[in-house]
Design an enzyme around this catalytic site. Structure first.
Site, short mmCIF file in Angstrom:
data_model
loop_
_atom_site.label_atom_id
_atom_site.label_comp_id
_atom_site.label_asym_id
_atom_site.label_seq_id
_atom_site.Cartn_x
_atom_site.Cartn_y
_atom_site.Cartn_z
N GLU A 29 0.82 -1.22 0.00
CA GLU A 29 0.00 0.00 0.00
C GLU A 29 0.85 1.26 0.00
O GLU A 29 0.45 2.30 -0.52
CB GLU A 29 -0.96 0.01 1.20
CG GLU A 29 -2.07 -1.03 1.11
CD GLU A 29 -1.65 -2.40 1.60
OE1 GLU A 29 -0.45 -2.59 1.91
OE2 GLU A 29 -2.51 -3.31 1.67
N PHE A 86 -11.89 -7.28 13.86
CA PHE A 86 -10.77 -7.75 13.03
C PHE A 86 -10.43 -6.70 11.97
O PHE A 86 -11.31 -6.23 11.26
CB PHE A 86 -11.14 -9.09 12.38
CG PHE A 86 -10.06 -9.59 11.46
CD1 PHE A 86 -8.81 -9.93 11.95
CD2 PHE A 86 -10.29 -9.70 10.10
CE1 PHE A 86 -7.81 -10.36 11.10
CE2 PHE A 86 -9.30 -10.14 9.24
CZ PHE A 86 -8.05 -10.47 9.74
N GLN A 87 -9.18 -6.35 11.89
CA GLN A 87 -8.67 -5.36 10.94
C GLN A 87 -9.36 -4.00 11.06
O GLN A 87 -9.49 -3.27 10.09
CB GLN A 87 -8.76 -5.88 9.50
CG GLN A 87 -7.83 -7.07 9.30
CD GLN A 87 -7.53 -7.37 7.86
OE1 GLN A 87 -8.37 -7.20 6.99
NE2 GLN A 87 -6.31 -7.84 7.59
N LYS A 132 -17.82 -0.93 5.27
CA LYS A 132 -18.17 -1.95 4.28
C LYS A 132 -19.66 -1.97 3.96
O LYS A 132 -20.05 -2.13 2.80
CB LYS A 132 -17.71 -3.33 4.77
CG LYS A 132 -17.79 -4.38 3.68
CD LYS A 132 -16.96 -5.61 3.97
CE LYS A 132 -17.10 -6.63 2.83
NZ LYS A 132 -16.31 -7.85 3.07
N MET A 167 23.91 9.15 3.11
CA MET A 167 23.72 10.46 3.73
C MET A 167 23.95 10.37 5.24
O MET A 167 24.53 11.27 5.85
CB MET A 167 22.31 10.98 3.43
CG MET A 167 22.06 12.38 3.93
SD MET A 167 23.26 13.55 3.27
CE MET A 167 22.39 14.17 1.83
C1 TPP Z 1 12.00 5.88 5.59
C2 TPP Z 1 13.24 6.57 6.00
N1 TPP Z 1 14.05 6.01 6.93
C3 TPP Z 1 15.21 6.62 7.29
C4 TPP Z 1 15.57 7.81 6.73
C5 TPP Z 1 16.86 8.51 7.13
N2 TPP Z 1 17.77 8.60 5.99
C6 TPP Z 1 17.90 9.73 5.26
S1 TPP Z 1 18.94 9.56 3.98
C7 TPP Z 1 19.27 7.96 4.38
C8 TPP Z 1 20.21 7.15 3.57
C9 TPP Z 1 19.66 6.76 2.26
O1 TPP Z 1 20.49 5.74 1.72
P1 TPP Z 1 20.54 5.46 0.19
O2 TPP Z 1 19.19 5.28 -0.35
O3 TPP Z 1 21.52 4.36 -0.05
O4 TPP Z 1 21.07 6.83 -0.41
P2 TPP Z 1 22.51 7.49 -0.32
O5 TPP Z 1 22.47 8.52 0.75
O6 TPP Z 1 23.50 6.41 -0.03
O7 TPP Z 1 22.70 8.09 -1.65
C10 TPP Z 1 18.55 7.59 5.53
C11 TPP Z 1 18.64 6.28 6.18
C12 TPP Z 1 14.69 8.36 5.78
N3 TPP Z 1 14.92 9.55 5.20
N4 TPP Z 1 13.55 7.72 5.42
#
Ligand code: TPP
Ligand code: MG
Lengths: 165, 558
Positions: free
Chosen positions: B50, B112-113, B162, B469
């Site tokens: 979803e 449920f749900q 529903k 990042m």
């Molecule tokens: C759902 C979610 N969980 C955690 C984060 C925190 N976060 C921000 S950037 C990042 C790293 C993203 O890794 P990747 O997709 O490999 O991109 P890169 O920075 O390596 O280019 C994280 C964990 C987020 N923004 N969104």
């Protein structure tokens, strides 16, 4: 820190389920406190009036005003504090009256605050007092010295003075 | 004619011109899915999660400007939608999210749900409705679409019990919608607009600062007119990229934490900032006390609550960007600011986005540059992380709705499903998905519908084997303690793509980058995934450290 101010908002909303939760959620989600809250239908049954007292610096108050306005179910928001307005609240106070001497005294004090006795039992009575915040505080302080058993208040309601609405 | 609530829902969606519904089936939504069975006017796209459904609806909305529609069952189906709803909310994307709900007589009984999805989504949607009777369906749909796309757009949730889907009622679609409590202000106050024009006349160091609101309001044309007429330098935020062509000499590129030095220095020295559909986000302003300290501020925004929220504003103008800019454009002429323009050009030339080509490494920035070379007209959908910033820096966007990203919530996993929605919304355009290894695997399952529908998506993974990042912050601010960011244990994404039925390629050497991109260009019968194995510890610069002022931008490590 900018000085905090107390503000009283009158909020006209659609009279539907869930609306109060949206208004309350707006405050809780931003860590703003609601000091007093009153909700009731207006003379038009499709509209409810929420009277809400809160506090914060000018920027927070402005935010609250705009966020209230942004809710879809909010018809109109007025910050009554920016204009001359009347404010009232009703309080019910139940006091123990174990001896007749004390009861007489309490009734005299109630008189001073233009309180009305709305229930009387051998060992207790219930007073109804209406007024603004200062008056109610004074009354509650005094009755506290007699031992308040129970207290309920409506929350403030308010209105602008004069012909405008 | 009497129809079931579910049929009324589908017919109402048709009246709103809905082309696609992205959904996942389940008990409490079965009558709606049943009504969509065999339906030809509206195409039902079965997603694999979803969250994917809500991001796909969002991506569709971002490229078309129309309302995207997602559909899920009650309980877990509904809660899975929430991330996508919140993502759309933060970026003001018009969306309608429809969830099935348990029978009305079960509501509130922990059936449920059962989940109070109205309660759960209250802070992350523009508005929401719980439908308990079939005869409410048509009116609610009409209102929901009206609210989602007018004023400041946003997601609206419709939760429908529903029994309300099953019971019959008369179908009568409202011709017009009038909500007495909802009247968005379109036109700006003429006196305020005149004040803004006067400030522009006086200013010696003015700058335009435009955001996603310009794209949402379809006001890019008016923004271009304002810029060209006044010849005032302009910076466009991460959310607005493409609203003004980045290739134009007046463009300073994006501002903020990983923005151009030019834009950040300009804020620091400007004497007038004209913000249009931008919200002075903390990622843009840095330390507020050092933000544009010498500048008067004009702020044009549809949302009064946005103005003055972070930064005090001298001339607030509440209104639709298109309408306000049209009026403003009548009152302005070319600004007499040559020394300032020269200063901007000097910064631009002195501090372009740049990186060092390390020996034997595929540099992520190089990959983006080459993607731009090969796909400059494409719609680019980025995920969240370093690759997102590099894409924003090194791809030069020239058209609104050409750049999609989750700028507000920063939702990893956004991009692949959003790219699916974007491709369906713009079937004649090339859609490039720039993804991260961490982000990609969060919604990788949506490769299935992309393969099934033979969507020619170009999925480019900037694979640094890290949550890059976060690793960068750990390197700079946590003494290189790489806690929970090492993704070397990810599967081989090229092989995995093949297992999904897509084309999968792996690139490990710089000289293979261009041939791989050329190959990708030629693959039109379905998605192609290229796993670019890039330098693992490259960082994004420039960088304004959290809490610092924009003037203190770090230009690079050396
Ligand atoms: C759902 C979610 N969980 C955690 C984060 C925190 N976060 C921000 S950037 C990042 C790293 C993203 O890794 P990747 O997709 O490999 O991109 P890169 O920075 O390596 O280019 C994280 C964990 C987020 N923004 N969104
Ligand atoms: Mg990574």
């Amino acid at each position: 820190m900018n000085p905090e101010e107390r503000h009283i908002f009158s909020v006209l909303v659609e009279n539907r389920f869930g609306v109060l939760a949206r208004v309350a959620g707006l405050f809780s989600g931003r860590g703003f406190n609601i000091d007093s809250l009153n909700v009731a239908e207006t003379h038009d049954r499709s509209i409810s009036q929420i009277t809400l007292v809160t506090h914060g610096d000018a920027q927070i108050i402005e935010q609250i005003y705009h966020h209230l306005n942004r809710l879809i179910d909010v018809i109109e928001v007025t910050d009554l504090s920016t204009d001359t307005h009347v404010e009232r609240e009703l309080v019910l106070i139940k006091i123990a009256t174990d001896d007749p001497q004390k009861r007489t005294e309490i009734l005299q004090v109630a008189e001073v605050f233009r309180g009305r006795v709305i229930d009387m039992k051998p060992a207790s009575l219930v007073l109804e007092i209406t007024g603004d915040e200062g008056k109610l505080k004074a009354a509650i302080d005094i009755f506290n010295t007699y031992g308040i058993l129970e207290l309920a208040r409506t929350g403030k309601i308010a209105m602008l003075r004069g012909a405008e609405s | 004619m009497e129809l079931s609530g579910a049929q009324i829902l589908v017919d109402s969606l048709k009246r709103e011109g809905v082309e696609y519904i992205f959904g996942v089936n389940g008990g409490a939504a079965m009558p709606i899915f049943d009504a969509l069975y065999g339906e030809t006017e509206i195409k039902l796209i079965p997603m694999r999660h979803e969250q994917g459904a809500s991001h796909a609806a969002d991506g569709y909305a971002r490229v078309t400007g129309d309302v995207g529609v997602a559909l899920a069952t009650s309980g877990p189906g509904a809660t899975n939608l929430v991330t996508g709803i919140a993502t759309a909310y933060m970026d003001s994307i018009p969306m309608v999210a429809i969830t099935g709900q348990v029978f009305t007589h079960y509501i509130g009984s922990d059936a449920f749900q059962e989940c109070d999805i109205i309660g759960v989504t209250r802070p992350v949607c523009k508005h929401s409705y719980l439908i308990k009777n079939s005869d409410e369906v048509a009116d609610v749909v009409a209102e929901a679409f009206h609210i989602a796309k007018t004023g400041k757009p946003g997601p609206v949730v419709i939760d429908i019990a529903k029994d309300a889907q099953m019971h019959e009622a008369l179908f009568q679609y409202p011709e017009t919608v009038d909500i007495r409590s909802y009247k968005p202000q379109v036109h700006g106050d003429p006196a305020q607009i005149a004040k803004a024009a006067a400030l522009i006349k006086e200013a010696k160091r003015p700058m335009l600062y435009a955001g996603g609101g310009v794209v949402l309001a379809n006001a890019s044309e008016e923004l271009r007119q304002l810029t060209l007429k006044t010849q005032i330098p302009i910076t466009v935020t991460l959310m607005g990229l493409g609203a003004f062509p980045e290739t134009h000499p007046l463009a300073m590129e994006m501002p903020g934490m990983h923005g151009s030095c030019c834009a950040n220095y300009a804020f620091t020295d400007a004497d007038l900032v004209i913000a249009i559909g931008a919200r002075f986000d903390d990622r843009v302003t840095g330390d507020l006390s050092k933000f544009a300290p010498n500048a008067k501020k004009v702020h044009i925004d549809i949302d009064a609550s946005c103005i003055g929220k972070n930064v005090p504003v001298d001339v607030p103008i509440v209104g639709d960007a298109k309408s306000v800019l049209t009026e403003l454009n009548k009152q302005v002429g070319i600004a007499d600011i040559d020394p300032w323009r020269d200063q901007i050009q000097e910064w631009k030339q002195k501090y372009p986005f740049e990186y060092e080509q390390k020996a034997d490494k595929v540099m992520p920035q190089y990959v983006i540059e080459q993607i731009y070379e090969h796909f400059s007209d494409a719609i680019v959908v980025a995920d969240v992380g370093q690759h997102q910033m590099w894409a924003a820096q090194y791809f030069k966007f020239t058209e609104p709705r050409q750049w999609l990203n989750s700028g507000g919530l920063g939702t990893m996993g956004f991009s692949l499903p959003a790219a699916i929605g974007a491709q369906l919304g713009c079937p004649d355009k090339t859609v490039v998905n720039i993804n991260g290894d961490g982000s990609y695997i969060m919604t990788i399952q949506e490769l299935v519908p992309a393969v099934t529908m033979k969507l020619p998506l170009k999925i480019f993974i900037i694979n640094n084997m890290y949550l890059g990042m976060v690793r960068q912050w750990q390197e700079l601010f946590h003494g290189k303690r790489y806690s929970a960011v090492d993704y070397h244990d990810n599967p081989d994404f090229a092989l995995l793509a093949q297992a999904f039925g897509a084309t999968g390629l792996r690139v490990e050497h710089t000289e293979d980058v261009v041939p791989a991109l050329q190959k990708a260009k030629g693959i039109t019968g379905g998605p192609v995934v290229i796993d670019f194995i890039v330098d693992e510890e490259e960082n994004v610069f420039p960088m304004v450290p959290a809490g610092a002022g924009l003037g203190d931008v770090i230009r690079g490590l050396s």
